[in-house]
Design a protein around this motif. Sequence first.
Motif, PDB file in Angstrom:
ATOM      1  N   ALA A 175      -4.621  13.664 -21.121  1.00  0.00           N
ATOM      2  CA  ALA A 175      -5.403  14.315 -20.221  1.00  0.00           C
ATOM      3  C   ALA A 175      -6.702  14.038 -20.737  1.00  0.00           C
ATOM      4  CB  ALA A 175      -5.211  15.514 -20.542  1.00  0.00           C
ATOM      5  N   HIS A 176      -7.070  13.548 -22.078  1.00  0.00           N
ATOM      6  CA  HIS A 176      -8.302  13.585 -22.098  1.00  0.00           C
ATOM      7  C   HIS A 176      -8.237  12.629 -23.400  1.00  0.00           C
ATOM      8  CE1 HIS A 176      -8.435  17.797 -21.206  1.00  0.00           C
ATOM      9  NE2 HIS A 176      -9.314  17.199 -19.921  1.00  0.00           N
TER      10      HIS A 176
ATOM     11  N   THR B  60     -11.444  10.753 -17.695  1.00  0.00           N
ATOM     12  CA  THR B  60     -12.512  10.183 -19.332  1.00  0.00           C
ATOM     13  C   THR B  60     -13.462  11.228 -19.805  1.00  0.00           C
ATOM     14  OG1 THR B  60     -13.013   8.807 -17.270  1.00  0.00           O
ATOM     15  CG2 THR B  60     -13.578   7.916 -19.450  1.00  0.00           C
ATOM     16  N   GLY B  61     -12.428  12.147 -19.504  1.00  0.00           N
ATOM     17  CA  GLY B  61     -13.449  13.575 -20.061  1.00  0.00           C
ATOM     18  C   GLY B  61     -15.097  13.904 -19.894  1.00  0.00           C
ATOM     19  N   GLU B  62     -15.158  13.516 -18.762  1.00  0.00           N
ATOM     20  CA  GLU B  62     -17.096  13.552 -18.574  1.00  0.00           C
ATOM     21  C   GLU B  62     -17.722  15.309 -18.276  1.00  0.00           C
ATOM     22  OE1 GLU B  62     -14.326  12.714 -16.021  1.00  0.00           O
ATOM     23  OE2 GLU B  62     -14.785  10.974 -15.619  1.00  0.00           O
ATOM     24  N   LEU B  63     -16.638  15.959 -18.444  1.00  0.00           N
ATOM     25  CA  LEU B  63     -17.855  17.822 -19.250  1.00  0.00           C
ATOM     26  C   LEU B  63     -17.139  17.886 -20.272  1.00  0.00           C
ATOM     27  CD1 LEU B  63     -15.325  19.073 -16.241  1.00  0.00           C
ATOM     28  CD2 LEU B  63     -17.708  18.602 -15.593  1.00  0.00           C
TER      29      LEU B  63
ATOM     30  N   LEU C 261     -27.460  10.195 -25.870  1.00  0.00           N
ATOM     31  CA  LEU C 261     -26.689   8.799 -24.648  1.00  0.00           C
ATOM     32  C   LEU C 261     -27.556   7.849 -24.898  1.00  0.00           C
ATOM     33  CD1 LEU C 261     -24.363  10.888 -21.364  1.00  0.00           C
ATOM     34  CD2 LEU C 261     -24.051   9.391 -23.856  1.00  0.00           C
ATOM     35  N   ASP C 262     -26.928   6.595 -25.314  1.00  0.00           N
ATOM     36  CA  ASP C 262     -27.759   5.248 -24.905  1.00  0.00           C
ATOM     37  C   ASP C 262     -28.185   5.220 -23.849  1.00  0.00           C
ATOM     38  OD1 ASP C 262     -27.095   4.875 -27.369  1.00  0.00           O
ATOM     39  OD2 ASP C 262     -25.714   3.353 -27.197  1.00  0.00           O
TER      40      ASP C 262
ATOM     41  N   ALA D 202     -19.294   9.837 -20.139  1.00  0.00           N
ATOM     42  CA  ALA D 202     -17.450   8.880 -19.936  1.00  0.00           C
ATOM     43  C   ALA D 202     -17.642   7.561 -20.292  1.00  0.00           C
ATOM     44  CB  ALA D 202     -17.812   8.711 -17.911  1.00  0.00           C
ATOM     45  N   ASP D 203     -18.341   7.160 -20.411  1.00  0.00           N
ATOM     46  CA  ASP D 203     -18.967   5.464 -20.888  1.00  0.00           C
ATOM     47  C   ASP D 203     -18.477   5.292 -22.584  1.00  0.00           C
ATOM     48  OD1 ASP D 203     -19.823   3.848 -19.095  1.00  0.00           O
ATOM     49  OD2 ASP D 203     -21.862   4.411 -19.193  1.00  0.00           O
ATOM     50  N   ARG D 204     -18.960   6.652 -23.396  1.00  0.00           N
ATOM     51  CA  ARG D 204     -18.716   7.280 -24.590  1.00  0.00           C
ATOM     52  C   ARG D 204     -17.619   7.153 -25.028  1.00  0.00           C
ATOM     53  NH1 ARG D 204     -22.740   9.081 -28.662  1.00  0.00           N
ATOM     54  NH2 ARG D 204     -24.169   7.608 -27.663  1.00  0.00           N
ATOM     55  N   ARG D 205     -17.014   7.839 -24.268  1.00  0.00           N
ATOM     56  CA  ARG D 205     -15.239   8.500 -24.845  1.00  0.00           C
ATOM     57  C   ARG D 205     -14.794   7.227 -24.722  1.00  0.00           C
ATOM     58  NH1 ARG D 205     -14.883  14.505 -23.679  1.00  0.00           N
ATOM     59  NH2 ARG D 205     -13.083  14.104 -24.834  1.00  0.00           N
ATOM     60  N   ARG D 206     -14.978   6.469 -23.175  1.00  0.00           N
ATOM     61  CA  ARG D 206     -14.033   4.834 -23.643  1.00  0.00           C
ATOM     62  C   ARG D 206     -14.332   4.208 -24.384  1.00  0.00           C
ATOM     63  NH1 ARG D 206     -12.528   3.069 -18.308  1.00  0.00           N
ATOM     64  NH2 ARG D 206     -14.100   4.463 -17.029  1.00  0.00           N
TER      65      ARG D 206
END
Length: 262
Positions: A9-10, A39-42, A50-51, A57-61
Amino acid sequence: MATLMCFHAHPDDEAIATAGLIMSASAAGHRVILVVATTGELGLDPHDGLDDGESLADRRRSETLRSAEILGVHRTEFLGYHDSGMNGDHRNDDPASFWQADIDEAAARLATLVSDETVDVLTIYDDHGGYDHPDHIQVHRVGTRFAQMAGIDEAYWATMNRDEIARQLAMVAELYEEEPPEVDTETFGMAETELTHAVDLGTFIDRKRAAMRAHASQIRDDSFFLSMRDEVFARAFGTEWFHRPGSQPGKEPIPITITFSS
Ligand SMILES: [Zn+2]
């Protein structure tokens, strides 16, 4: 060589629920595909921020790709739905959320995504998503439909052994006089009598923890998962539990796995 596909899921669920299965299949020379529905946006805001221009989502990807590398995954894909949040969150109603996805459409999207693969063994979650998280329930429903469409007979429900958790919580409370985490052991995961397969991690437990640590934005060093003593962690996470409909209750190894020395 067979192909294992773990549907999650995430970002981070792959490390928590199926790290041992992935490592064992990969170490035995099988192909492993990881598909993550959202992508676990929440998720939590990263403690280090974050940069510029980076989304959660980018970070979690990137964290997922790192975890996948640690575990020996050969291919990682994201299905592209939005995180639906916990049960009751108003964002459960977001039309882009996984929870709102039509089961047939989502299963077809999944089938298209991996149309160049022949999946022999699939993992999804149990029918209440382990703890009623909408995205986890949806992995069960969409994954079940996908297995039917693709003719995959070897579909396993990754779950938790609620009886073992109850025993461990009692043990932790007694041994360490620590307040155990709150877990509803009446409803969490599945009863031991319903479990059919298990993967014992043995010495691979450290790599499971390393994969969890790769999800640093969500699983912090002071979290329940990473702050516990090594021996408690090995007991709590050293066995991954599965249910396969139609199989006899027990602790059979999943056919694609090798057994680690412990
Ligand atoms: Zn999850």
